[in-house]
Enzyme design. Structure first.
Site, PDB file in Angstrom:
ATOM      1  N   HIS A  51      -4.061   8.186  15.332  1.00  0.00           N
ATOM      2  CA  HIS A  51      -4.671   7.429  14.319  1.00  0.00           C
ATOM      3  C   HIS A  51      -3.739   5.991  14.023  1.00  0.00           C
ATOM      4  O   HIS A  51      -2.878   6.221  14.138  1.00  0.00           O
ATOM      5  CB  HIS A  51      -5.586   8.011  12.937  1.00  0.00           C
ATOM      6  N   GLU A  53      -3.160   5.260  11.081  1.00  0.00           N
ATOM      7  CA  GLU A  53      -2.525   5.525   9.739  1.00  0.00           C
ATOM      8  C   GLU A  53      -0.952   6.495  10.533  1.00  0.00           C
ATOM      9  O   GLU A  53      -0.434   6.365  10.004  1.00  0.00           O
ATOM     10  CB  GLU A  53      -3.356   6.647   8.432  1.00  0.00           C
ATOM     11  N   CYS A  81      -9.252   9.058   6.876  1.00  0.00           N
ATOM     12  CA  CYS A  81      -9.807   9.976   6.997  1.00  0.00           C
ATOM     13  C   CYS A  81      -9.458  10.850   6.228  1.00  0.00           C
ATOM     14  O   CYS A  81      -7.693  11.212   5.879  1.00  0.00           O
ATOM     15  CB  CYS A  81     -10.333  10.671   8.560  1.00  0.00           C
ATOM     16  N   CYS A  84      -5.219  11.892   7.509  1.00  0.00           N
ATOM     17  CA  CYS A  84      -4.680  10.479   7.821  1.00  0.00           C
ATOM     18  C   CYS A  84      -4.068  10.841   6.246  1.00  0.00           C
ATOM     19  O   CYS A  84      -2.991  10.831   6.008  1.00  0.00           O
ATOM     20  CB  CYS A  84      -4.533   9.226   7.981  1.00  0.00           C
TER      21      CYS A  84
END
Length: 150
Positions: A51, A53, A81, A84
């Site tokens: 992801h 991040e 999310c 993250c």
């Protein structure tokens, strides 16, 4: 527009144009300087944990040669999310600045809500503890080493 969010958006657009993954970009900032950049690379790397991040955190850690990002902030195009968010907590990042909400993310087809709404009962169905004694011994052995808690 916030300069750091502008850079997070730039990261996200870069990832989209390259077909790397979803519209998620992030930057990590320390003392007014961007030390980490990243965008979603799930498709490019065929890796579900890449992801935006996470990629920005990894880049920041490499930049300062440390797993501890205390004193840093993260700017991200969407509310992190749970995975993250956990990584942000583990990194000791102080503040999270985000653009789109989890509702916005859900509205474009991503399934973040599944994770936000995961119940204790659903978790209990998946978790199956085995070999506790052996794993507990591992922890006890770890305690006898010259360890560093992070």
């Amino acid at each position: 527009m916030n300069e750091y969010m502008k850079q997070a958006l730039k990261q996200a657009y870069s990832g989209i144009s390259k077909g790397h993954g979803g519209p998620f970009g992030a930057v990590v900032v320390k003392d007014g300087k961007i030390i980490g950049k990243g965008h979603n690379m799930v498709i490019a790397r065929q890796n579900c944990v890449c992801h935006g991040e996470i990629m920005a955190i990894q880049d920041a850690c490499k930049t300062i040669n440390s797993y501890d990002l205390s004193g840093c902030d993260i700017y991200t195009t969407a509310e992190p999310c749970p995975m993250c968010f956990g990584a942000i907590l583990w990194a000791n990042i102080a503040n999270i600045y985000y653009g789109c909400s989890q509702v916005d993310t859900n509205n474009i087809g991503f399934r973040d809500n599944k994770f936000y709404n995961f119940s204790k009962a659903e978790r209990a169905k998946m978790l199956k503890q085995i070999d506790h004694i052996e794993c507990k011994q591992l922890f006890e052995d770890y305690l006898s080493t010259n360890r560093k808690i992070y």
